[in-house]
Scaffold this motif. Structure first.
Motif, mmCIF file in Angstrom:
data_model
loop_
_atom_site.group_PDB
_atom_site.id
_atom_site.type_symbol
_atom_site.label_atom_id
_atom_site.label_comp_id
_atom_site.label_asym_id
_atom_site.label_seq_id
_atom_site.Cartn_x
_atom_site.Cartn_y
_atom_site.Cartn_z
ATOM 1 N N THR A 95 78.685 33.282 10.281
ATOM 2 C CA THR A 95 78.341 32.006 9.532
ATOM 3 C C THR A 95 76.896 32.180 8.868
ATOM 4 O O THR A 95 76.636 31.405 8.164
ATOM 5 N N SER A 96 76.147 33.312 9.358
ATOM 6 C CA SER A 96 74.925 33.565 8.817
ATOM 7 C C SER A 96 75.094 33.698 7.113
ATOM 8 O O SER A 96 74.045 33.651 6.477
ATOM 9 N N ALA A 97 76.333 34.217 6.746
ATOM 10 C CA ALA A 97 76.464 34.658 5.438
ATOM 11 C C ALA A 97 76.936 33.616 4.381
ATOM 12 O O ALA A 97 77.124 33.615 3.316
ATOM 13 N N CYS A 98 77.129 32.284 5.025
ATOM 14 C CA CYS A 98 77.888 31.036 4.655
ATOM 15 C C CYS A 98 76.602 30.549 3.609
ATOM 16 O O CYS A 98 75.566 30.466 4.257
ATOM 17 N N ASN A 99 77.332 29.857 2.525
ATOM 18 C CA ASN A 99 76.148 28.965 1.885
ATOM 19 C C ASN A 99 76.987 27.432 1.891
ATOM 20 O O ASN A 99 77.521 27.075 0.742
ATOM 21 N N CYS A 100 76.880 26.747 2.963
ATOM 22 C CA CYS A 100 77.516 25.373 3.005
ATOM 23 C C CYS A 100 76.526 24.184 3.182
ATOM 24 O O CYS A 100 76.859 22.835 3.531
ATOM 25 N N LYS A 101 74.964 24.470 2.773
ATOM 26 C CA LYS A 101 74.263 23.547 3.111
ATOM 27 C C LYS A 101 74.494 22.196 2.213
ATOM 28 O O LYS A 101 74.414 21.200 2.923
ATOM 29 N N ARG A 102 74.858 22.281 1.116
ATOM 30 C CA ARG A 102 74.979 21.310 0.157
ATOM 31 C C ARG A 102 75.914 20.324 0.777
ATOM 32 O O ARG A 102 76.117 19.189 1.072
ATOM 33 N N SER A 103 77.128 20.977 1.154
ATOM 34 C CA SER A 103 78.221 20.165 1.694
ATOM 35 C C SER A 103 78.030 19.765 2.926
ATOM 36 O O SER A 103 78.266 18.376 3.632
#
Length: 320
Positions: A95-103
């Motif tokens: 999950t460190s490579a995910c970019n889900c901050k906005r959602s």
């Protein structure tokens, strides 16, 4: 034993019908030219939340509102603790490579809004309109981001990449098969929901457990099975972004769409137990995603054990 058998039958029908509806909706959207990214954020998320919607609406119409609210709150808690916990026991999710901050921040905002409205004492038509308005803002933001993203890449390449990422997408699926999936989903969901609600209520009366508790545990766990199956496959395929996106999107739809629509059909009163315990457990579970979304930590087996154990402890407290 018959109510237990019928509850199991209702869950099976819901799972199969929900899967059919998602496949039909995804391929219909792709065939008529809707971007697959939009499909992932809207049609698929709403499709996997369709069992919760049908159960909540049926519960209100059957004058069992505690089951409706318990279903949504319990599903959101299960989505974080169990739907992410069990796959993490199978394989480490990067999950460190995910970019889900906005959602993720949108999901937290939806959770806080939901809790604030709950303290009004009930979800009436006013609360329903507020929740659906927030849903419209979220979908509008997703649409703008998708349009921007598509403008930054070649249309053909992006469509091909998106199509590969959407569960159930088949560019060669014939129209008759798409229509068959849609019909099976639309017929099966209300049937499964009706069977499940009726027999879950029978079990609640038989064992002296409140409808809210049954909704928070048995029904919520059952309707979270589609998300669990999707996340397990994502973990096996090492697609952490799919796993996190599945949970975040489903939780937002549960809070904003499910209760929003249900509140327009009938008022959903909020029992005191929700205000002092269950809503805060749901919020705490949502905040447990901070290490993976904000701090960019991988979701490993130790975290999987902690999340799963937390869910088992929660269900034990609810039933006791």
């Amino acid at each position: 034993m018959m109510p237990w058998v019928m509850v199991g039958l209702g869950l099976v029908i819901l799972l199969l019908a929900g899967d059919a509806l998602v496949k039909g909706a995804v391929n219909l959207a792709l065939r008529i030219g809707i971007p697959a990214l939009i499909v992932s954020l809207t049609v698929v998320a709403f499709g996997t939340s369709a069992p919760e919607l049908l159960i909540s609406v049926n519960a209100v119409l059957a004058d069992k509102p505690g089951l409706a609210l318990g279903n949504v709150v319990g599903s959101n808690t299960a989505n974080v603790l169990l739907v992410l916990g069990i796959p993490a026991l199978i394989a480490v999710m990067h999950t460190s490579a995910c970019n889900c901050k906005r959602s993720y921040f949108q999901m937290l905002a939806a959770t806080v809004l939901f809790i604030a409205l709950a303290f009004r004492g009930s979800f009436d038509w006013i609360a329903g309109l507020v929740l659906l308005g927030a849903l419209a803002l979220m979908l509008g933001d997703a649409f703008r981001n998708a349009v921007t993203h598509r403008r930054e890449a070649a249309a053909a390449a992006l469509l091909a990449a998106d199509g590969d990422d959407v569960e159930g997408a088949d560019p060669d699926m014939p129209w008759w098969q798409i229509i068959t999936f849609l019909v099976l989903g639309l017929v099966g969901l209300p049937l499964g929901a009706d069977i499940l609600v009726d027999n879950a209520s029978i079990l609640a009366i038989r064992y002296g457990v409140s409808e809210a508790a049954i909704g928070l545990t048995l029904v919520a766990l059952g309707t979270s099975l589609p998300e669990l199956a999707t996340t397990v496959m994502a973990a096996i395929r090492r697609q952490a972004d799919v796993a996190l996106g599945n949970v975040i999107g489903s939780n937002m739809f549960n809070l904003l769409a499910i209760i929003g629509i249900t509140a327009l059909i009938g008022e959903v009163p909020v029992d005191r137990e929700f205000l002092v315990f269950d809503l805060w457990v749901m919020l705490a579970a949502s905040l447990m995603l901070i290490p993976f979304v904000i701090l960019c930590r991988d979701l490993g087996r130790l975290w999987g054990i902690l999340l799963t154990a937390a869910y088992v402890g929660y269900v034990t407290l609810v039933l006791v």
